[in-house]
Design a protein around this motif. Sequence first.
Motif, short mmCIF file in Angstrom:
data_model
loop_
_atom_site.label_atom_id
_atom_site.label_comp_id
_atom_site.label_asym_id
_atom_site.label_seq_id
_atom_site.Cartn_x
_atom_site.Cartn_y
_atom_site.Cartn_z
N VAL A 191 0.72 -1.40 0.09
CA VAL A 191 0.12 0.08 0.08
C VAL A 191 0.82 1.22 0.08
CG1 VAL A 191 -1.98 -1.08 1.13
CG2 VAL A 191 -0.30 -0.26 2.60
N SER A 192 2.22 1.02 -0.26
CA SER A 192 3.08 2.12 -0.27
C SER A 192 3.11 3.18 0.80
CB SER A 192 2.69 2.86 -1.52
OG SER A 192 2.99 1.89 -2.64
N LEU A 193 3.02 2.56 2.35
CA LEU A 193 2.84 3.49 3.24
C LEU A 193 4.00 3.21 4.11
CD1 LEU A 193 -0.91 3.26 4.62
CD2 LEU A 193 0.39 5.06 3.42
N ARG A 194 4.55 4.38 4.86
CA ARG A 194 5.57 4.22 5.87
C ARG A 194 4.95 4.15 7.11
NH1 ARG A 194 6.88 8.23 2.80
NH2 ARG A 194 6.77 9.90 4.44
N ALA A 244 -0.39 8.68 10.91
CA ALA A 244 -1.03 9.77 10.79
C ALA A 244 -2.48 9.32 10.18
CB ALA A 244 -0.31 10.57 9.51
N LEU A 245 -2.63 8.26 9.26
CA LEU A 245 -3.94 8.10 9.00
C LEU A 245 -4.89 7.49 9.88
CD1 LEU A 245 -2.97 6.43 5.55
CD2 LEU A 245 -4.19 8.50 5.78
N LEU A 246 -4.08 6.71 10.66
CA LEU A 246 -4.86 6.13 11.86
C LEU A 246 -5.24 7.19 12.76
CD1 LEU A 246 -5.53 3.20 12.77
CD2 LEU A 246 -3.50 3.14 14.03
N GLU A 303 -1.32 14.97 -1.64
CA GLU A 303 -0.88 14.51 -3.15
C GLU A 303 -1.23 13.38 -3.76
OE1 GLU A 303 3.22 15.14 -3.20
OE2 GLU A 303 3.16 17.23 -2.67
N ARG A 304 -1.40 12.24 -2.64
CA ARG A 304 -1.84 10.76 -2.79
C ARG A 304 -3.30 10.61 -2.79
NH1 ARG A 304 1.86 6.56 0.08
NH2 ARG A 304 0.27 5.31 -0.63
N GLY A 305 -3.85 11.75 -2.53
CA GLY A 305 -5.42 11.66 -2.35
C GLY A 305 -5.81 10.80 -1.27
N LEU A 306 -5.20 10.74 -0.30
CA LEU A 306 -5.73 9.95 0.99
C LEU A 306 -6.08 10.91 2.27
CD1 LEU A 306 -2.30 7.51 1.10
CD2 LEU A 306 -4.58 7.12 0.05
N ALA A 307 -5.81 11.89 2.16
CA ALA A 307 -6.35 13.01 3.27
C ALA A 307 -6.36 14.31 2.62
CB ALA A 307 -5.38 13.00 4.30
N LYS A 311 -9.31 6.23 3.32
CA LYS A 311 -10.04 5.08 4.20
C LYS A 311 -9.94 3.82 3.75
CE LYS A 311 -13.72 8.48 5.58
NZ LYS A 311 -15.22 8.68 5.30
N ALA A 312 -10.06 3.64 2.18
CA ALA A 312 -9.82 2.31 1.69
C ALA A 312 -8.37 1.85 2.00
CB ALA A 312 -10.07 2.54 0.19
#
Length: 144
Positions: free
Chosen positions: A30-33, A39-41, A74-78, A99-100
Amino acid sequence: MGDLPETIGYMLRRAQLAVFDDFIRSLESVSLRPSLFSALLVIEHNPGLKQTEVGDALGIKRANFVALVDELEERGLARRSKVAADRRSYALELTNAGKACLRTAKELKGKHERRLVQQLGPGGREKLLALLRLLADAPDADTT
């Protein structure tokens, strides 16, 4: 090595590196560090929280956290939105894509955690977390 393997700080750091290496590999698809995942959590559990508050909660310096939010956006995640009461502040929320992505990342984190629990053996997770909390919550040492 001398007494390094008997030193708490050294072994804690070695364990942290091993755990992070596994976690980084776990989130590759999912290309997350780990910092992006964290941060997403936090944003998921606190939608609308100010950008500075999320950074503070994670212990990330402001300049570094701004770059992290830039990447999420930029990645459209937040997305950021201005706070009505403070035009200099931005509130954060996850996008549907965020969210996905986080749903998948949580599943991957679950697998990662299960590997660690298996490695620690029965009761090991609870013991380790209790000991780590003792260290994390310890008052600053008296330096006098």
